[in-house]
Design an enzyme around this catalytic site. Structure first.
Site, short mmCIF file in Angstrom:
data_model
loop_
_atom_site.label_atom_id
_atom_site.label_comp_id
_atom_site.label_asym_id
_atom_site.label_seq_id
_atom_site.Cartn_x
_atom_site.Cartn_y
_atom_site.Cartn_z
CB THR A 1 1.73 4.09 8.79
OG1 THR A 1 2.11 3.60 7.50
CG2 THR A 1 0.53 4.99 8.65
CB CYS B 1 5.70 0.75 -3.21
SG CYS B 1 4.41 0.49 -4.44
CB ALA C 1 5.85 7.66 15.63
CG MET D 1 8.82 7.80 4.30
SD MET D 1 10.56 8.24 4.39
CE MET D 1 11.33 6.66 4.65
CG HIS E 1 6.65 16.91 10.11
ND1 HIS E 1 6.54 16.99 11.49
CD2 HIS E 1 7.40 15.81 9.86
CE1 HIS E 1 7.19 15.98 12.04
NE2 HIS E 1 7.73 15.24 11.07
CG HIS E 2 6.29 17.19 4.47
ND1 HIS E 2 5.16 16.66 3.95
CD2 HIS E 2 6.80 16.23 5.29
CE1 HIS E 2 4.99 15.43 4.39
NE2 HIS E 2 5.98 15.14 5.22
CE LYS F 1 3.54 14.20 10.41
NZ LYS F 1 3.40 12.79 9.99
N GLY G 1 4.67 6.30 -2.36
CA GLY G 1 4.76 7.51 -1.53
C GLY G 1 6.20 8.02 -1.41
CG MET H 1 11.19 4.05 10.84
SD MET H 1 10.53 2.95 12.11
CE MET H 1 11.43 1.44 11.78
N1 LIG Z 1 8.15 6.16 11.20
C1 LIG Z 1 8.87 7.05 10.49
O1 LIG Z 1 10.10 7.20 10.68
C2 LIG Z 1 8.21 7.83 9.41
C3 LIG Z 1 6.86 7.75 9.25
N2 LIG Z 1 6.25 8.40 8.22
C4 LIG Z 1 4.83 8.16 8.09
O2 LIG Z 1 4.65 7.25 7.00
C5 LIG Z 1 3.43 7.55 6.33
C6 LIG Z 1 3.71 7.79 4.86
O3 LIG Z 1 4.53 8.94 4.73
P1 LIG Z 1 4.91 9.49 3.26
O4 LIG Z 1 5.62 8.46 2.48
O5 LIG Z 1 5.53 10.82 3.48
O6 LIG Z 1 3.43 9.73 2.69
P2 LIG Z 1 2.92 9.67 1.19
O7 LIG Z 1 1.55 10.25 1.18
O8 LIG Z 1 3.94 10.26 0.28
O9 LIG Z 1 2.86 8.10 0.87
C7 LIG Z 1 1.86 7.24 1.33
C8 LIG Z 1 1.52 6.32 0.19
O10 LIG Z 1 0.60 5.35 0.67
C9 LIG Z 1 -0.51 5.32 -0.21
N3 LIG Z 1 -1.71 4.87 0.47
C10 LIG Z 1 -2.63 5.60 1.14
N4 LIG Z 1 -3.62 4.81 1.58
C11 LIG Z 1 -3.31 3.56 1.19
C12 LIG Z 1 -3.95 2.30 1.33
N5 LIG Z 1 -5.12 2.19 1.99
N6 LIG Z 1 -3.37 1.21 0.80
C13 LIG Z 1 -2.19 1.31 0.13
N7 LIG Z 1 -1.54 2.48 -0.05
C14 LIG Z 1 -2.09 3.59 0.47
C15 LIG Z 1 -0.63 6.75 -0.72
O11 LIG Z 1 -1.43 6.81 -1.89
P3 LIG Z 1 -2.20 8.19 -2.24
O12 LIG Z 1 -1.11 9.19 -2.55
O13 LIG Z 1 -3.04 7.82 -3.41
O14 LIG Z 1 -2.97 8.56 -1.02
C16 LIG Z 1 0.84 7.07 -0.96
O15 LIG Z 1 1.31 6.60 -2.20
C17 LIG Z 1 2.82 8.73 7.07
O16 LIG Z 1 1.91 8.25 8.04
C18 LIG Z 1 4.03 9.38 7.75
O17 LIG Z 1 3.69 10.13 8.87
C19 LIG Z 1 6.95 9.15 7.33
C20 LIG Z 1 8.29 9.30 7.45
C21 LIG Z 1 9.04 8.67 8.53
O1 LIG Z 2 5.09 12.49 7.69
C1 LIG Z 2 6.33 12.63 7.80
O2 LIG Z 2 7.02 13.15 6.90
C2 LIG Z 2 6.98 12.16 9.02
N1 LIG Z 2 6.24 11.54 9.90
C3 LIG Z 2 6.67 10.96 11.11
C4 LIG Z 2 5.89 11.52 12.27
O3 LIG Z 2 4.68 11.76 12.14
O4 LIG Z 2 6.46 11.70 13.34
C5 LIG Z 2 8.15 10.93 11.29
C6 LIG Z 2 8.94 11.98 10.58
O5 LIG Z 2 9.11 13.09 11.39
C7 LIG Z 2 8.43 12.33 9.20
#
Ligand SMILES: NC(=O)C1=CN([C@@H]2O[C@H](COP(=O)(O)OP(=O)(O)OC[C@H]3O[C@@H](n4cnc5c(N)ncnc54)[C@H](OP(=O)(O)O)[C@@H]3O)[C@@H](O)[C@H]2O)C=CC1
Ligand SMILES: O=C(O)C1=N[C@H](C(=O)O)C[C@H](O)C1
Length: 250
Positions: free
Chosen positions: A86, A8, A110, A12, A142-143, A146, A10, A112
């Site tokens: 994730t 929560c 991967a 997203m 990507h940023h 990542k 992060g 949404m």
């Molecule tokens: N399917 C889709 O459409 C999309 C998928 N993603 C994927 O979603 C994931 C998260 O992306 P994003 O929000 O940008 O990443 P962030 O790093 O901003 O957020 C992830 C969060 O999860 C926390 N976290 C890490 N490990 C754990 C754990 N073991 N238990 C609980 N919380 C944990 C992190 O904490 P900490 O910072 O302390 O590590 C952080 O707060 C990535 O794998 C990304 O590729 C992203 C965007 C779109």
């Molecule tokens: O980490 C991201 O930001 C994103 N991850 C996903 C991926 O690995 O494909 C989806 C999106 O492009 C953003």
């Protein structure tokens, strides 16, 4: 619908927190992340899924692939549907997800966004027509925060292309230190990391006399959040099983 946000804090997780707070039919009842006091959320945040007391209908996960075991355990013990967004899962982790889906509804994608999932369907029709005369390459951008490369989306698009060609392609990740020319059955996958790029994917079909390039750009993370919300609603009342965004968009 009562939502648990896993990850929560992060990028997203915080986008979902904002968007769900504006919805009348959905409510975040709890969050889980590694630093429970990082933000002043309007729901309780725990540092471990085992501590969650609230009744939950669906868990939405945007965290890290290493947390998968705890997410599956929560879903199975509490009979909660899982929307797993994730990326970066190992083949073994993907198998565990499928196993769990024999007992609870699990949706994994991967990406949404509607656009990418439509593109994923289209590629399965386009690739067999072009393959042979056109080389296929994927570029994703990507940023710089990542963690995983290449993106889960790039791999998902590659798998859709490959499946339509009887899984005959060989994935080539970048071409550093290659000294031989490209083979026809290669599918090149290339990752760019920089700045604040939300997510861009290009699929290139390069022929001798013409090039087709199909591009998708996510303009903000809201598209992923809206897709995850749609997926959560889709899972409501569903039988145990493994679902993807392809099932959601129909
Ligand atoms: N399917 C889709 O459409 C999309 C998928 N993603 C994927 O979603 C994931 C998260 O992306 P994003 O929000 O940008 O990443 P962030 O790093 O901003 O957020 C992830 C969060 O999860 C926390 N976290 C890490 N490990 C754990 C754990 N073991 N238990 C609980 N919380 C944990 C992190 O904490 P900490 O910072 O302390 O590590 C952080 O707060 C990535 O794998 C990304 O590729 C992203 C965007 C779109
Ligand atoms: O980490 C991201 O930001 C994103 N991850 C996903 C991926 O690995 O494909 C989806 C999106 O492009 C953003």
């Amino acid at each position: 619908m009562r939502v648990l946000l896993h990850g929560c804090n992060g990028r997203m997780g915080q986008v979902l927190t904002r968007i769900i707070s504006q919805l009348e039919d959905m409510n975040v009842v709890a969050g889980v992340d590694r630093e429970p006091n990082k933000y002043n959320n309007n729901y309780p945040v725990y540092d471990n899924l085992t501590k969650v007391q609230e009744e939950v209908d669906v868990l939405i996960d945007f965290s890290n692939h290493t947390a998968l075991d705890s997410v599956l355990e929560f879903g199975l013990k509490r009979n909660v549907a899982l929307v797993i967004c994730t990326t970066g899962f190992t083949p073994e982790e993907k198998t565990k997800m499928r196993e769990a889906s024999k007992n609870i509804p699990v949706l994994n994608s991967a990406n949404m966004s509607i656009g990418i999932n439509l593109l994923n369907k289209i590629l399965g029709q386009v690739a067999p027509v072009l393959y042979g005369d056109f080389d296929i390459e994927i570029i994703e951008k990507h940023h710089n925060q990542k963690l995983d490369s290449p993106s889960g989306t790039a791999l998902m698009l590659a798998d859709a292309i490959n499946a339509s060609l009887d899984n005959s392609l060989e994935y080539v990740y970048g071409r550093h230190s290659k000294t031989e020319k490209r083979q026809q059955n290669e599918l090149g996958i290339h990752a760019i990391r920089g700045g604040a790029i939300v997510g861009e994917h290009s699929v290139i079909f390069a022929g001798a006399g013409e090039v087709i390039e199909i591009n998708h750009s996510a303009l903000s993370r809201d598209v992923f959040a809206y897709g995850a919300i749609r997926a959560a609603k889709f899972l409501s009342g569903k039988e145990a099983g493994f679902y993807t965004m392809s099932d959601v968009i129909g």
